[in-house]
Write an enzyme that holds these catalytic residues in place. Structure first.
Site, PDB file in Angstrom:
ATOM      1  N   HIS A 240       0.860  -1.182   0.000  1.00  0.00           N
ATOM      2  CA  HIS A 240       0.000   0.000   0.000  1.00  0.00           C
ATOM      3  C   HIS A 240       0.892   1.227   0.000  1.00  0.00           C
ATOM      4  O   HIS A 240       1.878   1.289   0.742  1.00  0.00           O
ATOM      5  CB  HIS A 240      -0.892  -0.007   1.244  1.00  0.00           C
ATOM      6  CG  HIS A 240      -2.040   0.949   1.182  1.00  0.00           C
ATOM      7  ND1 HIS A 240      -1.862   2.309   1.253  1.00  0.00           N
ATOM      8  CD2 HIS A 240      -3.376   0.746   1.050  1.00  0.00           C
ATOM      9  CE1 HIS A 240      -3.042   2.904   1.174  1.00  0.00           C
ATOM     10  NE2 HIS A 240      -3.976   1.971   1.051  1.00  0.00           N
ATOM     11  N   ARG A 260      -6.420  10.132  -0.101  1.00  0.00           N
ATOM     12  CA  ARG A 260      -6.220  10.542  -1.498  1.00  0.00           C
ATOM     13  C   ARG A 260      -7.562  10.655  -2.221  1.00  0.00           C
ATOM     14  O   ARG A 260      -7.748  11.523  -3.067  1.00  0.00           O
ATOM     15  CB  ARG A 260      -5.311   9.540  -2.205  1.00  0.00           C
ATOM     16  CG  ARG A 260      -3.853   9.650  -1.749  1.00  0.00           C
ATOM     17  CD  ARG A 260      -2.970   8.651  -2.463  1.00  0.00           C
ATOM     18  NE  ARG A 260      -3.188   7.297  -2.001  1.00  0.00           N
ATOM     19  CZ  ARG A 260      -3.348   6.238  -2.778  1.00  0.00           C
ATOM     20  NH1 ARG A 260      -3.299   6.384  -4.089  1.00  0.00           N
ATOM     21  NH2 ARG A 260      -3.550   5.044  -2.266  1.00  0.00           N
TER      22      ARG A 260
END
Length: 604
Positions: A240, A260
């Site tokens: 990740h 994000r």
């Protein structure tokens, strides 16, 4: 309860589910609804599943925010994100059935965030064409486990908590039960079952920097392998892009992709928004061209309206963003603690706290950082394994009769790279299918009958062995050495020389494991627990490394510095791992043929 031997407890069920995260609970609910006897084995306490750490949302083409979203688009995104290595039928079933699985959760009591007109709210994530993730702030996994746990308990199934499974029991080719021990007492326990479902999650504890919880030691992968089932695509381990890098005690802890998704911007130490430089040329047209266009997209998202602006570059797929951050740090443009900066502090503080309450609290409590006032420091962390037990798409049956798998322990669904949010919908869709498949198998299976006495004696001797040695290897030192080897030699970027060095290191570690010694009592003995988890992690580490060495290309989460390009020949083959006596055999097999009507969804 029955008693097969005078020395310990045995239990018998039609369906035994090992693992009580989202996939295991959903499978158990489905099986119990069919009226059969179901046992649910938890390595920890019920409700302490790794699924609760999933934060951003569950992907399903509900079309509540983007009316144009369909299962066909979700299928396309999943296949493209997986670099076309996915089992196409699993990806199709997943995209078609995820919306109903989410609505089902809502009917069972899950409280999702809402649109202004009262429908389930959805947010964007990397690689998804439309805002698609149904969510509960950034605590979606917790809400899902709460809902599934309530439903499972109401169904009346038997729950066995604090129970570690060390071996699957067989009758010829068929899996007929499991053996393990109670963590609370150290006493052995055996289960007889017509069908066994593995839902044990991932393998991330084999790496030094990991977002995974303590339960993720590859138990199901290793149990299936030892019982003769095939694994596929084990080289694809997802890092990740955003885990915490500071302070050291929380390094690797997940920073949800929702940051994000809500507009978080990645910058290096020079304040450069570097993701513009890393977008794949063939997908660049899907992303904003300028900061101004990206800002219009974020503004529209915040106001809950659609826009013609394209998404920011930070919403590229996880494999691409992780490699970009790793490259920035490696080339000297990283932050002071070896990461980069993720900044969402330009948005109104109330909005950040409302959309990302867990992230706000996590950074404030653990790093003394107010994310509404300044950036977070983040870096890649081992997060998910796309590879796993080879299963049939329709039933989740493994290649071993009587053995099923669902969730992260199963392979095929995500291909070479998983899109965010698809893990939660995966565990719902294939948890349900595994439960139904196991019930159907059990209906035609003979009674579990008496368990094999020789297998039980061998399994019990394995439990005693670490205590019987007068001296030997410390399991914690062995674990640290394994993690160091996997982190440095089988990480984001790989080479043949590193992978060969890793295999030699793993062979040495396996020899040391044979001499592991544990002292003290059996009850709540963490060193003893780790001894068996180490055996499982070593199996997974070897499977990942051998598969990575075999695949001489770069695809999705598997990046080879010595083979940096896609190889079309490898694009049509899965890696397979099987036990051959005491040796591990790794081969490549053709992918199932993608039907033309589905191929057109991807190419048009």
């Amino acid at each position: 309860m029955t008693s097969a031997t005078p020395s310990y407890e045995t239990y018998e069920h039609d369906v035994l589910v090992i693992g009580a995260g989202g996939a295991g609970l959903r499978a158990a609910i489905e099986a119990a609804a069919a009226g059969v006897s179901v046992g649910l084995v938890c390595k920890s306490l019920l409700g302490k599943a790794h699924t609760v750490m999933a934060e951003g949302g569950v992907a399903a083409a509900l079309a509540n925010v983007a009316a144009a979203d369909t299962w066909q688009t979700h299928f396309r995104d999943t296949m493209v994100g997986g670099k076309m290595l996915n089992n196409w039928r699993m990806a199709q079933l997943h995209a078609q059935e995820a919306p109903e699985r989410v609505r089902e959760l809502e009917r069972w009591g899950a409280v999702f965030d809402r649109t202004r007109d009262g429908r389930i709210l959805q947010r964007p994530f990397g690689g998804h064409t439309h805002p698609r993730l149904a969510h509960v702030g950034d605590r979606t996994g917790l809400e899902m486990i709460r809902t599934l746990q309530d439903r499972a308990v109401q169904s009346g199934l038997a729950v066995y908590m604090e129970c570690t499974t060390t071996r699957l029991l067989t009758d010829g080719d068929r899996v007929t039960g499991a053996f393990g021990y109670w963590r609370t007492t150290g006493e052995p326990v055996a289960f007889a079952a017509k069908a066994v479902i593995l839902a044990t999650g991932g393998i991330g504890r084999a790496w030094e920097v990991s977002s995974n919880s303590w339960e993720y030691s590859g138990d199901g992968h290793a149990l299936a392998y030892q019982a003769g089932a095939e694994l596929i695509d084990m080289e694809f381990v997802q890092f990740h892009p955003t885990g915490m890098v500071w302070p050291p005690g929380v390094r690797g802890l997940l920073v949800t992709e929702a940051v994000r998704g809500e507009g978080g911007i990645l910058r290096n130490r020079d304040a450069e928004r570097f993701m513009w430089r890393y977008l794949p040329e063939e997908r660049r047209h899907e992303y904003a061209e300028t900061d101004e266009e990206a800002s219009r997209w974020v503004e529209a998202l915040s106001e809950g309206r659609e826009t013609d602006a394209r998404q920011p570059p930070e919403l590229s797929t996880r494999d691409n963003v992780a490699r970009a951050i790793h490259t920035e740090v490696r080339e000297g443009r990283g932050s002071g603690h070896g990461g980069v900066y993720l900044d969402i502090s330009y948005l109104p503080p109330d909005l950040v706290r409302r959309k990302l309450p867990s992230m706000y609290e996590q950074f404030r409590e653990l790093a003394d950082v107010d994310i509404t006032a300044g950036p977070m420091e983040v870096g890649p962390t081992c997060h998910y394994v796309m590879g796993g037990v080879r299963v049939d798409a329709e039933t989740a049956a493994s290649t071993r009769p009587g053995l099923f798998a669902a969730g992260e322990v199963a392979g095929g669904m995500h291909g070479a790279n998983r899109l965010g949010g698809n893990s939660l919908s995966d565990l719902l869709v294939f948890g349900q299918r595994a439960g139904a498949g196991a019930v159907a198998f059990a209906a035609d299976a003979p009674p579990a009958g008496a368990l094999d006495e020789e297998q039980l004696r061998d399994a019990e001797a394995e439990l005693a062995a670490p205590f019987d040695r007068p001296a030997g290897e410390n399991p914690y030192r062995l674990h640290a050495d394994l993690q160091a080897a996997m982190q440095s030699l089988v990480g984001i970027f790989r080479t043949a020389s590193d992978l060969e060095a890793a295999l030699a290191r793993i062979a040495q570690l396996r020899e040391r494991w044979e001499t592991v010694q544990v002292v003290g009592l059996r009850a709540f003995n963490p060193g003893w627990n780790l001894a068996f988890e180490l055996r499982n992690m070593l199996v997974c580490a070897e499977a990942v490394t051998r598969s990575a060495l075999q695949r001489t290309e770069t695809r999705g989460a598997h990046a080879r510095l010595d083979h940096p390009d896609l190889d079309p020949g490898w694009g049509s083959r899965n890696s397979t791992v099987a036990r051959d006596g005491e040796q591990m055999r790794v081969t490549a097999e053709p992918l199932p043929q993608l039907p033309d009507e589905l191929r057109r969804l991807i190419t048009t």
